[in-house]
Design a protein around this motif. Structure first.
Motif, mmCIF file in Angstrom:
data_model
loop_
_atom_site.group_PDB
_atom_site.id
_atom_site.type_symbol
_atom_site.label_atom_id
_atom_site.label_comp_id
_atom_site.label_asym_id
_atom_site.label_seq_id
_atom_site.Cartn_x
_atom_site.Cartn_y
_atom_site.Cartn_z
ATOM 1 N N GLN A 1 0.824 -1.204 0.000
ATOM 2 C CA GLN A 1 0.000 0.000 0.000
ATOM 3 C C GLN A 1 0.858 1.253 0.000
ATOM 4 O OE1 GLN A 1 -3.296 0.478 -0.461
ATOM 5 N NE2 GLN A 1 -2.778 2.649 -0.425
ATOM 6 N N PHE A 2 2.007 1.190 0.668
ATOM 7 C CA PHE A 2 2.909 2.344 0.652
ATOM 8 C C PHE A 2 3.384 2.627 -0.770
ATOM 9 C CE2 PHE A 2 7.199 4.071 0.593
ATOM 10 C CZ PHE A 2 7.038 5.219 1.346
ATOM 11 N N ARG A 3 3.750 1.579 -1.492
ATOM 12 C CA ARG A 3 4.208 1.778 -2.869
ATOM 13 C C ARG A 3 3.083 2.331 -3.738
ATOM 14 N NH1 ARG A 3 6.571 -3.284 -1.679
ATOM 15 N NH2 ARG A 3 4.954 -4.367 -2.889
ATOM 16 N N ARG A 4 1.865 1.849 -3.514
ATOM 17 C CA ARG A 4 0.719 2.363 -4.271
ATOM 18 C C ARG A 4 0.472 3.831 -3.942
ATOM 19 N NH1 ARG A 4 -4.104 0.824 -6.763
ATOM 20 N NH2 ARG A 4 -5.869 2.193 -6.284
ATOM 21 N N SER A 5 0.516 4.170 -2.651
ATOM 22 C CA SER A 5 0.293 5.555 -2.231
ATOM 23 C C SER A 5 1.407 6.460 -2.750
ATOM 24 C CB SER A 5 0.221 5.626 -0.702
ATOM 25 O OG SER A 5 -0.899 4.917 -0.212
ATOM 26 N N PHE A 6 2.625 5.949 -2.778
ATOM 27 C CA PHE A 6 3.741 6.729 -3.306
ATOM 28 C C PHE A 6 3.501 7.054 -4.779
ATOM 29 C CE2 PHE A 6 7.962 7.700 -4.813
ATOM 30 C CZ PHE A 6 8.574 8.306 -3.727
ATOM 31 N N GLY A 7 3.031 6.054 -5.535
ATOM 32 C CA GLY A 7 2.727 6.287 -6.943
ATOM 33 C C GLY A 7 1.593 7.282 -7.131
ATOM 34 N N ASP B 1 0.941 17.804 1.266
ATOM 35 C CA ASP B 1 -0.456 17.881 1.704
ATOM 36 C C ASP B 1 -0.997 16.497 2.058
ATOM 37 O OD1 ASP B 1 -3.053 18.730 2.208
ATOM 38 O OD2 ASP B 1 -3.624 18.562 0.094
ATOM 39 N N PHE B 2 -1.345 16.292 3.303
ATOM 40 C CA PHE B 2 -1.982 15.041 3.719
ATOM 41 C C PHE B 2 -3.438 15.266 4.137
ATOM 42 C CE2 PHE B 2 -0.929 16.819 7.816
ATOM 43 C CZ PHE B 2 -1.911 16.355 8.669
ATOM 44 N N TYR B 3 -3.779 16.516 4.470
ATOM 45 C CA TYR B 3 -5.111 16.794 5.005
ATOM 46 C C TYR B 3 -6.192 16.602 3.952
ATOM 47 C CZ TYR B 3 -8.467 18.927 8.176
ATOM 48 O OH TYR B 3 -9.535 19.147 9.020
ATOM 49 N N SER B 4 -5.887 16.947 2.701
ATOM 50 C CA SER B 4 -6.877 16.761 1.635
ATOM 51 C C SER B 4 -7.240 15.296 1.482
ATOM 52 C CB SER B 4 -6.334 17.308 0.303
ATOM 53 O OG SER B 4 -6.137 18.702 0.381
ATOM 54 N N GLY B 5 -6.258 14.411 1.660
ATOM 55 C CA GLY B 5 -6.533 12.994 1.581
ATOM 56 C C GLY B 5 -7.473 12.524 2.678
ATOM 57 N N LEU B 6 -7.328 13.100 3.866
ATOM 58 C CA LEU B 6 -8.215 12.742 4.971
ATOM 59 C C LEU B 6 -9.641 13.209 4.717
ATOM 60 C CD1 LEU B 6 -5.993 13.598 8.080
ATOM 61 C CD2 LEU B 6 -6.493 11.337 7.146
ATOM 62 N N ILE B 7 -9.793 14.334 4.022
ATOM 63 C CA ILE B 7 -11.113 14.911 3.796
ATOM 64 C C ILE B 7 -11.829 14.255 2.619
ATOM 65 C CG2 ILE B 7 -12.370 17.025 3.218
ATOM 66 C CD1 ILE B 7 -10.140 18.589 4.574
ATOM 67 N N TYR B 8 -11.130 14.144 1.483
ATOM 68 C CA TYR B 8 -11.790 13.742 0.240
ATOM 69 C C TYR B 8 -11.632 12.253 -0.084
ATOM 70 C CZ TYR B 8 -11.577 18.791 -0.389
ATOM 71 O OH TYR B 8 -11.685 20.141 -0.206
ATOM 72 N N ILE B 9 -10.741 11.560 0.604
ATOM 73 C CA ILE B 9 -10.506 10.146 0.307
ATOM 74 C C ILE B 9 -10.947 9.307 1.502
ATOM 75 C CG2 ILE B 9 -8.836 8.415 -0.393
ATOM 76 C CD1 ILE B 9 -9.206 10.610 -2.448
ATOM 77 N N MET C 1 1.465 10.850 1.884
ATOM 78 C CA MET C 1 1.500 11.599 3.140
ATOM 79 C C MET C 1 0.329 11.221 4.042
ATOM 80 S SD MET C 1 4.044 13.538 3.718
ATOM 81 C CE MET C 1 5.409 14.409 2.949
ATOM 82 N N THR C 2 -0.819 11.040 3.456
ATOM 83 C CA THR C 2 -1.995 10.636 4.240
ATOM 84 C C THR C 2 -1.820 9.218 4.754
ATOM 85 O OG1 THR C 2 -3.378 12.053 2.860
ATOM 86 C CG2 THR C 2 -4.503 10.453 4.232
ATOM 87 N N TYR C 3 -1.259 8.348 3.933
ATOM 88 C CA TYR C 3 -1.112 6.955 4.336
ATOM 89 C C TYR C 3 -0.098 6.788 5.471
ATOM 90 C CZ TYR C 3 -0.069 1.993 4.212
ATOM 91 O OH TYR C 3 0.133 0.685 4.572
ATOM 92 N N ILE C 4 1.071 7.406 5.338
ATOM 93 C CA ILE C 4 2.075 7.219 6.387
ATOM 94 C C ILE C 4 1.659 7.920 7.675
ATOM 95 C CG2 ILE C 4 3.951 6.979 4.731
ATOM 96 C CD1 ILE C 4 4.826 9.786 5.389
ATOM 97 N N GLN C 5 0.788 8.929 7.563
ATOM 98 C CA GLN C 5 0.287 9.570 8.766
ATOM 99 C C GLN C 5 -0.583 8.605 9.561
ATOM 100 O OE1 GLN C 5 -3.064 10.600 9.448
ATOM 101 N NE2 GLN C 5 -2.563 11.677 11.346
ATOM 102 N N SER C 6 -1.181 7.632 8.857
ATOM 103 C CA SER C 6 -2.059 6.674 9.528
ATOM 104 C C SER C 6 -1.312 5.451 10.043
ATOM 105 C CB SER C 6 -3.168 6.220 8.568
ATOM 106 O OG SER C 6 -2.627 5.475 7.492
ATOM 107 N N LEU C 7 -0.038 5.296 9.665
ATOM 108 C CA LEU C 7 0.728 4.137 10.109
ATOM 109 C C LEU C 7 1.113 4.267 11.571
ATOM 110 C CD1 LEU C 7 3.181 3.514 7.139
ATOM 111 C CD2 LEU C 7 1.144 2.221 7.718
ATOM 112 N N SER C 8 1.014 3.198 12.313
ATOM 113 C CA SER C 8 1.436 3.189 13.711
ATOM 114 C C SER C 8 1.597 1.750 14.170
ATOM 115 C CB SER C 8 0.430 3.915 14.614
ATOM 116 O OG SER C 8 -0.817 3.237 14.602
#
Length: 297
Positions: free
Chosen positions: A70-76, A212-220, A229-236
């Protein structure tokens, strides 16, 4: 005769250089510490034993990130977003800045459009109206929801417009005498001599779209469509949840090699690398002005 620098002048230079070096270290040392943390073991990081060099060197954090499909997909997705946003931004910026660079006599209604742009830059509808517009256009969970809401960066339009105003009229007049059309004048005269300003707004577009990661949280809403950026922000790494899920001891031991601190540090290092590679390519256009000296009056 060249006079030797006075003692006061030399002392002043030493003080200035010392202050600049100290400021540079204040900025660089925390970043270097983040790099060291990303390569250190979870135990060393938790014990706060990591300084400027890794302790118990390990690549576990990077393996967790880079080994994730998923990281590779999000990077693309982020790379695609940056490229599309850059192309759309530059085209719209240039097409808007060129007529606005004309006088009110040449472009009637120019002041009206300029006032509308300034008003839109200072006041906007806000997050909820923007979300509703994106939803009504059926753009949710698509890459266009990350691009189109910011397709026309007004500050960049004003920046390029001011640069166009400074382009010598002699260039445009010479092109008009040769029979060039307005579009030919724009793309063969204004754009080539405006590389410094276009490089500046291109850098703004690339950095803004990438960070920008916030747009991903709002619209995706689907993780598979997240930008990086949105994906790695959710990793923990949540050990309690893993224990409740009944993970065996060997699997748990491999997971605990990475803590949230390691993971966060590795995130920062990975996502900043593309920007470090792109910035030197655009920096040379930010230093010199191509227009200066292009026409001898």
């Amino acid at each position: 005769m060249i006079e030797n620098k006075s003692l006061d002048s030399r002392l002043r230079n030493v003080i200035i250089y010392t202050i600049v070096i100290l400021l540079a270290l204040i900025c660089l040392l925390p970043l270097w510490n983040i790099v060291a943390i990303s390569f250190s073991s979870s135990a060393a990081v938790t014990a706060q034993r990591v300084g400027l060099f890794p302790v118990q060197f390990t690549l576990a954090a990077y393996e967790k990130i880079m080994g994730d499909a998923q990281f590779r997909r999000s990077f693309g997705i982020s790379v695609t977003r940056v490229v599309l946003a850059l192309v759309i931004n530059i085209i719209l910026i240039v097409l808007m800045a060129y007529p606005l660079a004309k006088s009110s006599r040449e472009f009637k209604g120019r002041n009206i459009y300029m006032n509308l742009l300034v008003f839109a830059m200072l006041f906007n509808g806000g997050m909820i109206p923007t979300y509703l517009v994106v939803k009504q256009l059926n753009l949710l969970n698509s890459i266009w929801s990350l691009i189109l809401p910011g397709a026309v960066p007004i500050f960049s339009v004003i920046l390029v417009m001011n640069f166009f105003v400074g382009v010598p009229k002699s260039l445009e007049e010479a092109a008009m005498i040769d029979g060039a059309t307005p579009f030919q004048i724009l793309f063969r005269v204004y754009v080539p001599v405006s590389k410094p300003s276009l490089a500046t707004v291109a850098l703004f577009s690339i950095v803004g779209s990438w960070n920008d990661f916030y747009s991903g949280l709002i619209y995706i809403t689907k993780i598979k469509n997240y930008p990086v950026m949105t994906y790695i922000q959710s990793l923990s790494v949540n050990i309690e949840e893993l224990l409740k899920a009944g993970m065996n001891s060997s699997s748990l031991e491999s997971v605990t090699e990475v803590s949230n601190q390691n993971l966060n540090a590795a995130k920062i290092v990975v996502v900043v690398i593309p920007l470090l590679l792109i910035y030197p390519l655009l920096q040379r256009y930010l230093i010199t002005g191509i227009v200066m000296g292009s026409v001898k009056e």
